[in-house]
Design a protein around this motif. Structure first.
Motif, PDB file in Angstrom:
ATOM      1  N   TYR A 256       0.747  -1.204  -0.044  1.00  0.00           N
ATOM      2  CA  TYR A 256      -0.075   0.024   0.181  1.00  0.00           C
ATOM      3  C   TYR A 256       0.766   1.283  -0.065  1.00  0.00           C
ATOM      4  O   TYR A 256       0.575   2.417  -0.803  1.00  0.00           O
ATOM      5  N   ALA A 259       2.580   1.708  -3.284  1.00  0.00           N
ATOM      6  CA  ALA A 259       1.436   1.979  -4.264  1.00  0.00           C
ATOM      7  C   ALA A 259       1.144   3.466  -4.259  1.00  0.00           C
ATOM      8  O   ALA A 259       1.002   4.493  -5.125  1.00  0.00           O
ATOM      9  N   LEU A 260       1.293   4.353  -3.109  1.00  0.00           N
ATOM     10  CA  LEU A 260       1.225   5.755  -3.128  1.00  0.00           C
ATOM     11  C   LEU A 260       2.232   6.270  -3.681  1.00  0.00           C
ATOM     12  O   LEU A 260       2.001   7.314  -4.264  1.00  0.00           O
ATOM     13  N   ALA A 263       1.503   5.346  -7.720  1.00  0.00           N
ATOM     14  CA  ALA A 263       0.587   6.306  -8.258  1.00  0.00           C
ATOM     15  C   ALA A 263       0.764   7.604  -8.680  1.00  0.00           C
ATOM     16  O   ALA A 263       0.133   7.983  -9.759  1.00  0.00           O
ATOM     17  N   ARG A 264       2.040   8.119  -8.218  1.00  0.00           N
ATOM     18  CA  ARG A 264       2.397   9.493  -8.884  1.00  0.00           C
ATOM     19  C   ARG A 264       3.647   9.313  -9.741  1.00  0.00           C
ATOM     20  O   ARG A 264       4.006  10.233 -10.209  1.00  0.00           O
ATOM     21  N   HIS A 273      -3.505   4.687 -12.202  1.00  0.00           N
ATOM     22  CA  HIS A 273      -4.264   5.368 -10.999  1.00  0.00           C
ATOM     23  C   HIS A 273      -4.991   6.451 -11.520  1.00  0.00           C
ATOM     24  O   HIS A 273      -6.238   6.867 -10.891  1.00  0.00           O
ATOM     25  N   ARG A 277      -9.143   7.326 -10.961  1.00  0.00           N
ATOM     26  CA  ARG A 277      -9.569   8.444 -10.376  1.00  0.00           C
ATOM     27  C   ARG A 277     -10.674   9.100 -11.443  1.00  0.00           C
ATOM     28  O   ARG A 277     -11.462   9.783 -11.132  1.00  0.00           O
ATOM     29  N   PRO A 283     -10.500   7.306  -3.642  1.00  0.00           N
ATOM     30  CA  PRO A 283      -8.999   7.349  -3.533  1.00  0.00           C
ATOM     31  C   PRO A 283      -8.218   6.049  -2.947  1.00  0.00           C
ATOM     32  O   PRO A 283      -7.362   5.548  -3.667  1.00  0.00           O
ATOM     33  N   LYS A 284      -9.129   5.648  -1.838  1.00  0.00           N
ATOM     34  CA  LYS A 284      -8.541   4.375  -1.179  1.00  0.00           C
ATOM     35  C   LYS A 284      -8.737   3.321  -2.269  1.00  0.00           C
ATOM     36  O   LYS A 284      -7.723   2.303  -2.195  1.00  0.00           O
ATOM     37  N   LEU A 287      -6.022   3.224  -4.936  1.00  0.00           N
ATOM     38  CA  LEU A 287      -4.775   2.813  -4.109  1.00  0.00           C
ATOM     39  C   LEU A 287      -4.704   1.504  -4.189  1.00  0.00           C
ATOM     40  O   LEU A 287      -3.663   0.689  -4.334  1.00  0.00           O
ATOM     41  N   VAL A 290      -3.918  -0.149  -7.563  1.00  0.00           N
ATOM     42  CA  VAL A 290      -2.705   0.002  -7.936  1.00  0.00           C
ATOM     43  C   VAL A 290      -1.737  -0.942  -7.104  1.00  0.00           C
ATOM     44  O   VAL A 290      -0.921  -1.556  -7.608  1.00  0.00           O
TER      45      VAL A 290
END
Length: 310
Positions: A256, A259-260, A263-264, A273, A277, A283-284, A287, A290
């Motif tokens: 997780y 994934a943060l 995702a960027r 991601h 969106r 959002p959760k 993620l 992802v």
């Protein structure tokens, strides 16, 4: 399906092992010591059989080592799965001897897959990673206490403990890095894992230590092990929301957090991601999706022995 004719169930506790031989219909108890286990395994060795036990952390270490040395197959099953099987077969009573008999029957009916042989380097990595997690959690708690403490004596004690924790965590990081470097398998695996976006040294260590099945199972099985597989919640005409649950908590946490970052990134994961969106996914949920896709990619990377491709 062909069922194994000779299955032995073993219930494991800190001090002793309760053993049930399904073929012979006999049971016994031995001490959970290397000497007692070696004596029992020596008498067992000539037979073709499979051992079924619950995964009990450190308590089954001596047994696994003796079975591996003797070339005897064994399966380690999730305790929750074993308890569900017991309830499904009408067993309400619970004793060590009953549990051993239940595990033997579990093995005869479901023929669980044998565990992969232990890798001493990976076992050491797992122990070091687990200890690092414990110290990081302790440091977080102590930092919270320090931020609220006004008594000078206690504050000074907290400062000393925090300094010790910082040093201990750095020492463990060095030991983890040395363990990975000393093993060609772990070094190659860590390098491949870190080629993916979001996977840093901590996440790579967690995956290598706590998910050795990577590359040897399919994507759905990997998601289930990590607790990232969505499960339906439907009944009749009712259609509930699917949710993730179970699995290996530490692996799911690491994925997780990875994934943060992923995702960027300007990669297939970042674009995935963005699509989720833009489609209105929360959002959760996005993620988690992802993290699941990242795990699928990592599983393929280890299986194919090729680094991540953007």
């Amino acid at each position: 399906m062909t069922l194994h004719p000779d299955v032995i169930g073993i219930d494991i506790s800190k001090d002793h092992l309760d053993i049930h031989d399904a073929e012979r219909g006999t049971g016994c108890r031995i001490a959970n010591t290397a000497a007692a286990i070696a004596d029992w395994v020596e008498r067992l060795a000539p037979r073709a059989c499979q051992i079924v036990m619950e995964a009990t952390g450190r308590y089954d270490a001596a047994l696994r080592a003796a079975l591996a040395a003797a070339g005897i197959a064994y399966a380690r099953i999730n305790p929750e799965q074993a308890r569900s099987f017991a309830r499904a077969t009408g067993r309400r009573a619970k004793t060590d001897a009953i549990d051993a008999r239940m595990l033997a029957e579990f093995g005869r009916r479901l023929a669980p897959r044998a565990a992969a042989p232990d890798d001493p380097a990976r076992a050491r990595l797992t122990a070091l990673s687990r200890r690092r997690d414990q110290l990081v959690a302790s440091r977080k708690q102590e930092r919270t206490r320090r931020s609220e403490e006004t008594e000078p004596l206690i504050a000074a004690d907290l400062d000393r403990h925090l300094a010790w924790l910082d040093t201990a965590i750095v020492d463990l990081d060095r030991a983890i890095a040395a363990t990975i470097r000393a093993s060609q398998t772990l070094a190659q695996e860590a390098a491949l894992l870190r080629s993916a976006p979001g996977i840093g040294p901590v996440a790579a260590t967690v995956l290598a230590a706590h998910m050795p099945e990577l590359g040897r199972i399919d994507a759905k099985a990997a998601a289930a092990l990590a607790g990232l597989a969505p499960y339906n919640n439907d009944s009749g005409a009712f259609r509930g929301k699917r949710s993730v649950r179970g699995g290996r908590t530490r692996v799911r946490q690491a994925l997780y957090m990875a994934a943060l970052a992923a995702a960027r990134s300007d990669t297939v994961l970042g674009r995935f991601h963005q699509r989720l969106r833009h489609a209105g996914k929360p959002p959760k949920l996005a993620l988690i999706a992802v993290a699941r896709k990242l795990l699928t990619i990592l599983n393929a990377i280890i299986r194919q022995q090729t680094p991540f491709a953007r």
